[in-house]
Scaffold this active site. Structure first.
Site, PDB file in Angstrom:
ATOM      1  N   HIS A 195       0.854  -1.190   0.000  1.00 55.77           N
ATOM      2  CA  HIS A 195       0.000   0.000   0.000  1.00 55.77           C
ATOM      3  C   HIS A 195       0.882   1.229   0.000  1.00 55.77           C
ATOM      4  O   HIS A 195       1.806   1.343   0.802  1.00 55.77           O
ATOM      5  CB  HIS A 195      -0.922   0.009   1.216  1.00 55.77           C
ATOM      6  CG  HIS A 195      -2.030   1.010   1.094  1.00 55.77           C
ATOM      7  ND1 HIS A 195      -1.822   2.356   1.301  1.00 55.77           N
ATOM      8  CD2 HIS A 195      -3.330   0.869   0.761  1.00 55.77           C
ATOM      9  CE1 HIS A 195      -2.967   3.000   1.105  1.00 55.77           C
ATOM     10  NE2 HIS A 195      -3.888   2.121   0.784  1.00 55.77           N
ATOM     11  N   LEU A 230     -10.717  -3.982   3.454  1.00 54.75           N
ATOM     12  CA  LEU A 230      -9.768  -3.298   2.586  1.00 54.75           C
ATOM     13  C   LEU A 230      -8.676  -2.586   3.380  1.00 54.75           C
ATOM     14  O   LEU A 230      -8.967  -1.787   4.280  1.00 54.75           O
ATOM     15  CB  LEU A 230     -10.514  -2.297   1.699  1.00 54.75           C
ATOM     16  CG  LEU A 230      -9.676  -1.508   0.696  1.00 54.75           C
ATOM     17  CD1 LEU A 230      -9.051  -2.448  -0.327  1.00 54.75           C
ATOM     18  CD2 LEU A 230     -10.526  -0.446   0.007  1.00 54.75           C
ATOM     19  N   ASP A 231      -7.426  -2.886   3.045  1.00 54.38           N
ATOM     20  CA  ASP A 231      -6.238  -2.244   3.625  1.00 54.38           C
ATOM     21  C   ASP A 231      -6.132  -2.424   5.136  1.00 54.38           C
ATOM     22  O   ASP A 231      -5.480  -1.638   5.821  1.00 54.38           O
ATOM     23  CB  ASP A 231      -6.218  -0.733   3.294  1.00 54.38           C
ATOM     24  CG  ASP A 231      -6.075  -0.474   1.806  1.00 54.38           C
ATOM     25  OD1 ASP A 231      -5.513  -1.343   1.109  1.00 54.38           O
ATOM     26  OD2 ASP A 231      -6.536   0.581   1.335  1.00 54.38           O
ATOM     27  N   GLU A 232      -6.755  -3.472   5.682  1.00 56.60           N
ATOM     28  CA  GLU A 232      -6.717  -3.686   7.126  1.00 56.60           C
ATOM     29  C   GLU A 232      -6.135  -5.043   7.498  1.00 56.60           C
ATOM     30  O   GLU A 232      -6.236  -5.464   8.652  1.00 56.60           O
ATOM     31  CB  GLU A 232      -8.115  -3.523   7.726  1.00 56.60           C
ATOM     32  CG  GLU A 232      -8.659  -2.103   7.629  1.00 56.60           C
ATOM     33  CD  GLU A 232      -9.948  -1.917   8.399  1.00 56.60           C
ATOM     34  OE1 GLU A 232     -10.290  -2.808   9.202  1.00 56.60           O
ATOM     35  OE2 GLU A 232     -10.613  -0.881   8.202  1.00 56.60           O
TER      36      GLU A 232
END
Length: 288
Positions: A195, A230-232
């Protein structure tokens, strides 16, 4: 170092209690193995979770693997261990996903070609045709799978039909598509994402423009496992660089791209070397 075919890795996770290391080391001594390295971590020495990664050398391990694993299982049972053994010589098959930006793709393929990443590249999947020559120059198959909002499910099915269950790792090397929970569940292997920000800050798109607007003094990148949230997913590695008011959006993106390449490569290497254990939302990383 001894040859890889005689080196194995044992990874363990269980509730912490007295005698775990003694039981494992005693077994390996009985088998005639020599422990090369050992790393361990406990979240609480009395009631926490215990994590261990060790490498041992045992001549002829491959031929005796089934018998040795049965002995390990017998030791692991009373401790209720979650464990696995892998030969250092075993190479995981990785599938790389990429969109337009190619810096992470180039870096991964370069490190792989140099032998820094001990894996087999099953192919490169992209929603753009841009990098076919790059993949071909490294002798890697390229799969152009266009994605639109209307064709997302069809595109994911095309990838799943070809690769689900056939690879050991997915790598999102700046693949700017959100993978559905159904895809993640059916893919059958962990997926590492890079990311382009220092999570949890600046999630989503255009992070460098947003960082510039806020006048940040540190920018970074985060490599994590992809999950339905998402993104976690559990964070494997992060990196930062100091910046200042003299950096515009383009120079922030350039510095950030350098961080992304290094952070992603580290995360992939640590995964390939069985150095990452996931515990809930966290990743325990024995970086060595």
């Amino acid at each position: 170092m001894p040859p890889d075919q005689d080196v194995a890795r044992l990874v363990v996770a269980c509730r912490d209690r007295h005698g775990i290391v003694a039981a494992i080391s005693s077994l390996l001594a009985e088998l005639g193995a020599n422990i090369i390295s050992l790393e361990q971590h406990s979240t609480d020495p009395e009631n926490g979770m215990f994590f261990l990664r060790l490498e041992f050398h045992l001549v002829g391990f491959a031929a005796e693997r089934e018998r040795i694993e049965a002995r390990v299982a017998a030791v692991a049972e009373p401790f209720e261990m979650d464990w696995r053994i892998a030969l250092a010589s075993e190479r995981k098959r990785a599938l790389v996903f990429v969109s337009r930006l190619d810096h992470c793709l180039y870096d991964l393929l370069w490190r792989w070609q140099r032998g820094e990443l001990k894996m087999d590249v099953a192919g490169v999947v992209s929603n753009y045709p841009d990098h076919e020559r790059t993949a071909a120059s490294f002798g890697v198959e390229y799969h152009h799978v266009p994605v639109t909002r209307e064709t997302r499910a069809q595109a994911e099915r095309e990838v799943l039909d070809r690769f689900a269950g056939a690879v050991d790792l997915g790598i999102l090397a700046r693949y700017m598509q959100v993978l559905s929970p159904e895809f993640l569940a059916e893919f059958g292997a962990p997926i590492i994402n890079i990311h382009h920000s220092f999570l949890p800050a600046f999630v989503g798109g255009n992070p460098y423009a947003r960082a510039y607007e806020r006048g940040v003094k540190l920018i970074g990148a985060t490599a994590h496992y992809a999950t339905a949230d998402l993104d976690e997913g559990p964070i494997i590695e992060q990196g930062v660089e100091r910046v200042s008011h003299v950096h515009d959006v383009a120079s922030l993106a350039r510095v950030g791209g350098d961080i992304e390449r290094v952070v992603l490569a580290r995360a992939v290497r640590w995964h390939l070397e069985d150095r990452v254990l996931v515990h809930g939302k966290r990743a325990i990383v024995f970086a060595g």
